[in-house]
Design a protein around this motif. Structure first.
Motif, PDB file in Angstrom:
ATOM      1  N   SER A 263       0.907  -1.308  -0.218  1.00  6.91           N
ATOM      2  CA  SER A 263      -0.040   0.023   0.032  1.00  6.91           C
ATOM      3  C   SER A 263       0.796   1.334   0.027  1.00  6.91           C
ATOM      4  O   SER A 263       0.358   2.387  -0.456  1.00  6.91           O
ATOM      5  CB  SER A 263      -0.994  -0.196   1.274  1.00  6.91           C
ATOM      6  N   GLY A 264       2.194   1.290   0.354  1.00 13.85           N
ATOM      7  CA  GLY A 264       3.069   2.384   0.522  1.00 13.85           C
ATOM      8  C   GLY A 264       3.526   2.597  -0.817  1.00 13.85           C
ATOM      9  O   GLY A 264       4.557   3.585  -0.605  1.00 13.85           O
ATOM     10  N   LEU A 265       3.344   1.770  -2.005  1.00  9.48           N
ATOM     11  CA  LEU A 265       4.105   2.242  -3.021  1.00  9.48           C
ATOM     12  C   LEU A 265       3.869   3.564  -3.692  1.00  9.48           C
ATOM     13  O   LEU A 265       2.729   4.154  -3.647  1.00  9.48           O
ATOM     14  CB  LEU A 265       3.709   1.131  -4.260  1.00  9.48           C
ATOM     15  N   PRO A 266       4.772   4.480  -4.080  1.00 12.42           N
ATOM     16  CA  PRO A 266       4.836   5.703  -4.580  1.00 12.42           C
ATOM     17  C   PRO A 266       3.934   5.818  -5.573  1.00 12.42           C
ATOM     18  O   PRO A 266       4.062   5.049  -6.848  1.00 12.42           O
ATOM     19  CB  PRO A 266       6.085   6.261  -4.702  1.00 12.42           C
ATOM     20  N   GLU A 267       2.750   6.508  -5.570  1.00 12.08           N
ATOM     21  CA  GLU A 267       1.653   6.625  -6.543  1.00 12.08           C
ATOM     22  C   GLU A 267       2.486   7.058  -7.843  1.00 12.08           C
ATOM     23  O   GLU A 267       2.061   7.010  -9.056  1.00 12.08           O
ATOM     24  CB  GLU A 267       0.490   7.380  -6.073  1.00 12.08           C
ATOM     25  N   ALA A 268       3.154   8.272  -7.770  1.00 10.50           N
ATOM     26  CA  ALA A 268       3.693   8.671  -8.715  1.00 10.50           C
ATOM     27  C   ALA A 268       4.520   7.879  -9.693  1.00 10.50           C
ATOM     28  O   ALA A 268       4.626   8.103 -11.073  1.00 10.50           O
ATOM     29  CB  ALA A 268       4.767   9.808  -8.182  1.00 10.50           C
TER      30      ALA A 268
END
Length: 465
Positions: A263-268
């Motif tokens: 869930s903490g993957l960088p969305e950018a």
């Protein structure tokens, strides 16, 4: 005109591929022909750049690691002597009592463990030929036995198999390689049982007629007790990498990867990535990678030419992966044409209340056209995968059932005479289509089609299990 253009390009693709012209060139040329005949010639270059190449690249992004690691693992198993050791071990256990089953099981164990079917054919054929010759069993049945063990249930049915055919549906249906395990085991047992019964009945009939092995003066087969040039390796050491592939795949699929928090993957950077759709692929990749490393390290002092083995394995993956990716690019172009809407609607309307039937038909047709189970499945799912998932959700079908039906169906009509796998197998065995193809067709087309009907029936009645 657009629909006719698609049909013409498909027919030419089949005919020219059968004549030996590489799909690497045929796929873009036949896609361009379909575009021109459809009246979209002015868009030809943009379609090639943005549709064909984008689809080709997208396929490589998803599946290139599986192709290269699978080919590398197979080459390491072959050059370490592990593949030959396993085949010889099975032959010693079953001996001359069940020669057909011996060859089938040798191929099945190797392919289920992740060894490339072409590596298996090269490894098993000399041993199988010696066994068939010693028992007076016709050589013409060997390709059927190898095909049954390599091209059928271990490729499409058994849960957890690392075959690319079992990995392709994962990102489309958000499943894993262990999808619908109960149905997969039933399907595998049916293919093994019916296929072995057919080949054994042909062998028994030939024995009654006194046919024998046949006259093959150019063949040079060594006795079973010898294996010139093959390194010695213990049976336990030979089986360990195969067990690691399946065991690690299961452990990663059910225990390790689902417990990780993405869930903490960088969305950018990863905004479009759905980890849930990739866990099954990641599990197979890691399992193959670790098993390759184990083979290299555990046999460190025994490699004759480790660099050559690694290079040969990696280079051996290039043609299969780019062939399939080119076919996917062709399918994407076809799907972008106006005439494809007619074909798509016809396929999707075959059984409005049961998407399994529509899926099975589309997989078989495209596998037949391309002569490749992975190519046909990739095209079908890339253009219809979203529709099938939507239809399955609408009628309450488990996506795991869609996954298993897709793999089994793609392994039905993929072995028509123009199939590259069939042509290569016959070349390895030194036989012609006329001599051996009828039995290949029986165990790789007829038997899987019977099994497919049974799986669809069971899945419709009882759902996925």
């Amino acid at each position: 005109m657009s629909t006719l253009a698609i049909v013409v390009s498909l027919i030419l693709l089949i005919v020219l591929a059968y004549r030996g012209i590489t799909v690497l060139l045929l796929a873009p040329l036949m896609a361009a022909l379909a575009v021109l005949l459809s009246g979209d010639g002015g868009l030809l270059l943009p379609i090639y750049t943005d549709t064909f190449m984008k689809a080709l690249g997208g396929y490589l992004i998803k599946f290139f690691p599986l192709f290269i690691l699978g080919a590398l693992f197979g080459q390491l198993m072959a050059d370490s002597g592990a593949a030959h050791a396993i085949a010889r071990w099975i032959i010693k256990r079953l001996g001359t009592r069940h020669v057909v089953l011996t060859v089938v099981l040798a191929c099945a164990i190797l392919t289920y463990g992740g060894v490339s079917l072409f590596v298996v054919a090269f490894a098993v054929f000399p041993i199988g030929a010696a066994l068939f010759r010693e028992t007076g069993t016709p050589k013409r049945l060997i390709p059927g036995a190898i095909a049954l063990g390599s091209f059928t249930f271990t490729m499409t049915a058994l849960p957890g198999t690392p075959a690319i055919q079992n990995a392709i549906p994962i990102p489309f249906f958000h499943t894993t390689s262990f999808a619908a395990p109960g149905l997969g085991i039933i399907a595998g047992a049916m293919m093994l049982g019916l296929g072995t019964w057919w080949l054994q009945s042909r062998a028994s009939r030939a024995t009654r007629r006194g046919e024998g092995y046949g006259h093959h003066p150019d063949e040079q087969i060594e006795p079973l007790e010898t294996a010139a040039g093959v390194p010695e390796i213990g049976t336990l050491a030979a089986f360990t990498p195969l067990v690691m592939v399946i065991g690690l795949n299961a452990l990663l699929t059910y225990a390790i990867l689902p417990g990780l928090d993405f869930s903490g993957l960088p969305e950018a950077r990863f905004g479009t990535l759905d980890p849930g759709a990739m866990l099954g692929l990641w599990a197979i990749i890691i399992a193959l990678l670790v098993s390759c490393a184990w083979l290299i390290v555990s046999r460190w002092r025994h490699w004759a030419d480790l660099k050559g083995t690694i290079n040969k394995g990696c280079f051996g993956s290039m043609l299969p992966v780019f062939n399939t990716a080119s076919e996917v690019g062709y399918g994407a172009v076809i799907a972008s044409l106006a005439g494809f809407v007619v074909i798509r609607d016809a396929v999707l309307s075959l059984a409005p209340g049961n998407p399994l039937i529509s899926e099975a038909v589309s997989m078989n047709v495209l596998a037949a056209v391309t002569g490749s189970s992975s190519g046909g499945m990739s095209i079908a799912l890339s253009v219809l995968g979203d529709d099938y998932l939507r239809m399955a959700n609408a009628v309450g079908l488990n996506p795991e059932l869609m996954h298993r039906v897709a793999t089994i169906a793609a392994g039905g009509m993929d072995t028509l005479p123009h199939s590259g796998a069939v042509i290569t197998l016959l070349a390895i065995c030194g036989l012609t289509h006329r001599q051996a193809y009828p039995n290949i067709a029986m165990v790789t087309i007829v038997v899987p089609m019977i099994t497919l009907v049974a799986v669809i029936t069971l899945g419709t009645l009882f759902g996925s299990f």
